[in-house]
Design a protein around this motif. Sequence first.
Motif, PDB file in Angstrom:
ATOM      1  N   UNK A  82      -6.471  16.417  37.491  1.00 46.15           N
ATOM      2  CA  UNK A  82      -5.574  17.567  37.623  1.00 46.15           C
ATOM      3  C   UNK A  82      -4.170  17.059  37.325  1.00 46.15           C
ATOM      4  N   UNK A  83      -3.680  17.392  36.137  1.00 45.35           N
ATOM      5  CA  UNK A  83      -2.454  16.735  35.662  1.00 45.35           C
ATOM      6  C   UNK A  83      -1.217  17.165  36.448  1.00 45.35           C
ATOM      7  N   UNK A  84      -1.129  18.455  36.797  1.00 45.76           N
ATOM      8  CA  UNK A  84       0.082  18.906  37.520  1.00 45.76           C
ATOM      9  C   UNK A  84       0.132  18.282  38.912  1.00 45.76           C
ATOM     10  N   UNK A  85      -1.001  18.233  39.565  1.00 47.25           N
ATOM     11  CA  UNK A  85      -1.058  17.628  40.904  1.00 47.25           C
ATOM     12  C   UNK A  85      -1.024  16.105  40.831  1.00 47.25           C
ATOM     13  N   UNK A  86      -1.243  15.548  39.656  1.00 47.99           N
ATOM     14  CA  UNK A  86      -1.329  14.099  39.442  1.00 47.99           C
ATOM     15  C   UNK A  86      -2.423  13.501  40.345  1.00 47.99           C
ATOM     16  N   UNK A  87      -3.570  14.156  40.306  1.00 51.42           N
ATOM     17  CA  UNK A  87      -4.696  13.715  41.128  1.00 51.42           C
ATOM     18  C   UNK A  87      -5.957  13.538  40.290  1.00 51.42           C
ATOM     19  N   UNK A  88      -6.620  12.433  40.549  1.00 57.80           N
ATOM     20  CA  UNK A  88      -7.921  12.174  39.918  1.00 57.80           C
ATOM     21  C   UNK A  88      -8.999  12.211  41.002  1.00 57.80           C
ATOM     22  N   UNK A  89     -10.082  12.917  40.700  1.00 56.63           N
ATOM     23  CA  UNK A  89     -11.234  12.939  41.599  1.00 56.63           C
ATOM     24  C   UNK A  89     -12.413  12.297  40.893  1.00 56.63           C
ATOM     25  N   UNK A  90     -13.111  11.450  41.612  1.00 57.31           N
ATOM     26  CA  UNK A  90     -14.367  10.878  41.101  1.00 57.31           C
ATOM     27  C   UNK A  90     -15.447  11.321  42.064  1.00 57.31           C
ATOM     28  N   UNK A  91     -16.396  12.084  41.522  1.00 57.95           N
ATOM     29  CA  UNK A  91     -17.458  12.674  42.346  1.00 57.95           C
ATOM     30  C   UNK A  91     -18.775  12.086  41.867  1.00 57.95           C
ATOM     31  N   UNK A  92     -19.486  11.399  42.743  1.00 61.99           N
ATOM     32  CA  UNK A  92     -20.766  10.890  42.252  1.00 61.99           C
ATOM     33  C   UNK A  92     -21.906  11.460  43.067  1.00 61.99           C
ATOM     34  N   UNK A  93     -23.045  11.557  42.425  1.00 64.94           N
ATOM     35  CA  UNK A  93     -24.189  12.172  43.087  1.00 64.94           C
ATOM     36  C   UNK A  93     -25.397  12.207  42.187  1.00 64.94           C
ATOM     37  N   UNK A  94     -26.236  13.199  42.442  1.00 63.51           N
ATOM     38  CA  UNK A  94     -27.529  13.286  41.767  1.00 63.51           C
ATOM     39  C   UNK A  94     -27.619  14.628  41.050  1.00 63.51           C
ATOM     40  N   UNK A  95     -28.037  14.566  39.782  1.00 60.56           N
ATOM     41  CA  UNK A  95     -28.101  15.788  38.968  1.00 60.56           C
ATOM     42  C   UNK A  95     -29.524  16.315  38.910  1.00 60.56           C
ATOM     43  N   UNK A  96     -29.654  17.611  39.089  1.00 62.32           N
ATOM     44  CA  UNK A  96     -30.949  18.285  38.912  1.00 62.32           C
ATOM     45  C   UNK A  96     -30.833  19.231  37.739  1.00 62.32           C
ATOM     46  N   UNK A  97     -31.771  19.094  36.807  1.00 61.18           N
ATOM     47  CA  UNK A  97     -31.755  19.943  35.615  1.00 61.18           C
ATOM     48  C   UNK A  97     -32.667  21.139  35.886  1.00 61.18           C
ATOM     49  N   UNK A  98     -32.107  22.333  35.812  1.00 61.23           N
ATOM     50  CA  UNK A  98     -32.917  23.531  36.016  1.00 61.23           C
ATOM     51  C   UNK A  98     -33.117  24.199  34.664  1.00 61.23           C
ATOM     52  N   UNK A  99     -34.358  24.150  34.215  1.00 58.33           N
ATOM     53  CA  UNK A  99     -34.696  24.695  32.898  1.00 58.33           C
ATOM     54  C   UNK A  99     -35.342  26.057  33.090  1.00 58.33           C
ATOM     55  N   UNK A 100     -35.518  26.744  31.988  1.00 59.60           N
ATOM     56  CA  UNK A 100     -36.090  28.087  32.046  1.00 59.60           C
ATOM     57  C   UNK A 100     -37.480  28.079  32.673  1.00 59.60           C
ATOM     58  N   UNK A 101     -38.261  27.037  32.373  1.00 61.42           N
ATOM     59  CA  UNK A 101     -39.610  27.034  32.947  1.00 61.42           C
ATOM     60  C   UNK A 101     -39.634  26.636  34.425  1.00 61.42           C
ATOM     61  N   UNK A 102     -38.495  26.110  34.984  1.00 63.53           N
ATOM     62  CA  UNK A 102     -38.456  25.858  36.434  1.00 63.53           C
ATOM     63  C   UNK A 102     -37.969  27.099  37.174  1.00 63.53           C
ATOM     64  N   UNK A 103     -36.957  27.752  36.617  1.00 67.34           N
ATOM     65  CA  UNK A 103     -36.341  28.878  37.332  1.00 67.34           C
ATOM     66  C   UNK A 103     -35.681  29.825  36.327  1.00 67.34           C
ATOM     67  N   UNK A 104     -36.504  30.639  35.711  1.00 71.92           N
ATOM     68  CA  UNK A 104     -36.010  31.562  34.679  1.00 71.92           C
ATOM     69  C   UNK A 104     -34.983  32.540  35.247  1.00 71.92           C
ATOM     70  N   UNK A 105     -35.211  32.950  36.479  1.00 70.18           N
ATOM     71  CA  UNK A 105     -34.334  33.958  37.081  1.00 70.18           C
ATOM     72  C   UNK A 105     -32.895  33.425  37.206  1.00 70.18           C
ATOM     73  N   UNK A 106     -32.786  32.187  37.711  1.00 69.45           N
ATOM     74  CA  UNK A 106     -31.448  31.601  37.859  1.00 69.45           C
ATOM     75  C   UNK A 106     -30.798  31.423  36.486  1.00 69.45           C
TER      76      UNK A 106
END
Length: 189
Positions: A82-106
């Motif tokens: 965020x350049x105006x605030x002069x702040x960097x965030x590093x967020x780490x975690x685990x990604x879940x891929x939701x594809x059409x065949x897992x959850x078409x509605x979403x």
Amino acid sequence: MTTSVLPPWRSVLKAAQRREGRSPSARWLQLATVAKNGQPRVRTLVFRAWTESNQLELLTDTRSEKIQDLDYQQSVEICWLFTKAREQYRLSGVANVIKINNNRELCQKKWLSLSPSGRAVWGWPRPGEMLNPGASFPEAFSDDEPMPDHFSVLQIDIEHVERLHLGPHPHHRTRWLRDQNWRSEDLNP
Ligand SMILES: Cc1cc2nc3c(=O)[nH]c(=O)nc-3n(C[C@H](O)[C@H](O)[C@H](O)COP(=O)(O)O)c2cc1C
């Protein structure tokens, strides 16, 4: 599992994002993955939403290389500046891929939340392949057109957050870990 109480870093990040005003870049973040050959890969994506107190949502194309990276290694890191605030965030975690065949509605709900021009890139040829000058690159996808099979949602469960604030002297560096109940810890910048 995610918790419903907002972790303390969410309000700090929101304040930094707000300082960017209406600039589209306030929603641009960098997502790093690890490829099967060990190579780090990073690219820009648009932040779409917070779906849980510590879960962030992105949209992507299952034909892109990042999906192969995530099949191999679900751990990711996001860097958000965020350049105006002069702040960097590093967020780490685990990604879940939701594809059409897992959850078409979403997927359908997210697809329809995009503007017709925002949907267009999913109608383009496979990302990263050699350009065929004769290929078609639509400029928009109307609500009536079917959602492409390669549309997908990425939900990232955040487990570790670091903020670096360049405003004060000395700079402030703060860490929050989910397994420490998001207790704030000050680090050397
Ligand atoms: C400002 C900006 C926003 C972007 N937003 C997205 C996005 O929301 N989702 C996405 O999949 N790619 C987005 N891209 C394209 C990615 O940066 C990247 O080129 C693409 O996803 C292919 O990445 P990969 O080959 O590493 O999978 C964006 C690029 C830019 C410059």
